[in-house]
Write an enzyme that holds these catalytic residues in place. Structure first.
Site, short mmCIF file in Angstrom:
data_model
loop_
_atom_site.label_atom_id
_atom_site.label_comp_id
_atom_site.label_asym_id
_atom_site.label_seq_id
_atom_site.Cartn_x
_atom_site.Cartn_y
_atom_site.Cartn_z
CG HIS A 177 -2.06 -0.94 1.12
ND1 HIS A 177 -3.12 -0.94 1.98
CD2 HIS A 177 -2.31 -1.94 0.23
CE1 HIS A 177 -3.98 -1.88 1.64
NE2 HIS A 177 -3.51 -2.50 0.58
CD GLU A 215 -1.67 4.55 3.41
OE1 GLU A 215 -2.78 5.04 3.57
OE2 GLU A 215 -1.46 3.57 2.67
CB CYS A 230 -1.93 1.59 6.17
SG CYS A 230 -1.38 0.87 4.59
CB CYS A 246 -6.23 -0.32 4.79
SG CYS A 246 -4.57 -0.98 5.07
#
Length: 180
Positions: free
Chosen positions: A67, A69, A114, A104
């Site tokens: 992801h 991040e 995350c 998330c």
């Protein structure tokens, strides 16, 4: 862990210009692969005390189902020669995160969400600036915002870019997704 060999060049953005930082995160999101199985998200990690970009990331930028991040954290850890779990010791005092979509709180891939990655950094990240909330398409309601706020991390929406963020975030999806 080996340091990444390439050097990063970041634009100069006026201090406190949250929309400009979010637009830069949106530029990162545009680079993400457009798949029906994920959102195209961009993130920018900033030392707000020095007004300096520390790292950027976008969905699936690095190997695996990464992801945005997560990519920021992995790239910065590599650049600083520390493990991601030790990144909190290396982050500047006034570190903030800009992400085009709410981090998330649950991942179907089994990877660490995350929100958990942010919380593992202790109080290293002071504020998370968000372009849109995560749609319930994949994992249902995201309760990560509350978890971040309960941990003392500010959660600030950056309004006004939703009409630009949503089409990019949902590129590759067959139906329009609500982000409200």
């Amino acid at each position: 862990m080996q340091a990444m060999s390439s050097q990063y060049s970041y634009p100069s953005i006026e201090a406190g210009n949250h929309r400009a930082y979010m637009r830069y995160a949106l530029e990162q999101a545009r680079r993400a692969p457009k798949l029906s199985t994920n959102f195209c998200v961009g993130a920018v990690l900033v030392d707000s005390g020095e007004n300096r970009i520390l790292a950027t990331g976008y969905t699936m930028e690095l190997e695996g189902t990464t992801h945005a991040e997560q990519c920021c954290f992995m790239k910065l850890a590599s650049k600083l020669y520390v493990e991601e779990d030790e990144l909190n010791k290396a982050l500047p005092e006034f570190t903030v995160l800009y992400t085009t979509m709410e981090p998330c709180n649950k991942r179907l891939s089994g990877n660490l969400p995350c929100v958990d990655r942010i919380l593992k950094l202790g109080n290293a990240i002071k504020t998370v600036y968000v372009g849109v909330m995560e749609p319930e398409k994949f994992v249902g309601q995201n309760t990560g915002r509350k978890r971040l706020m309960d941990a003392g991390i500010e959660f600030e929406p950056v309004d006004g870019l939703e009409e630009e963020i949503v089409p990019i975030a949902t590129a590759g999806h067959s139906k329009e997704v609500s982000t409200t």
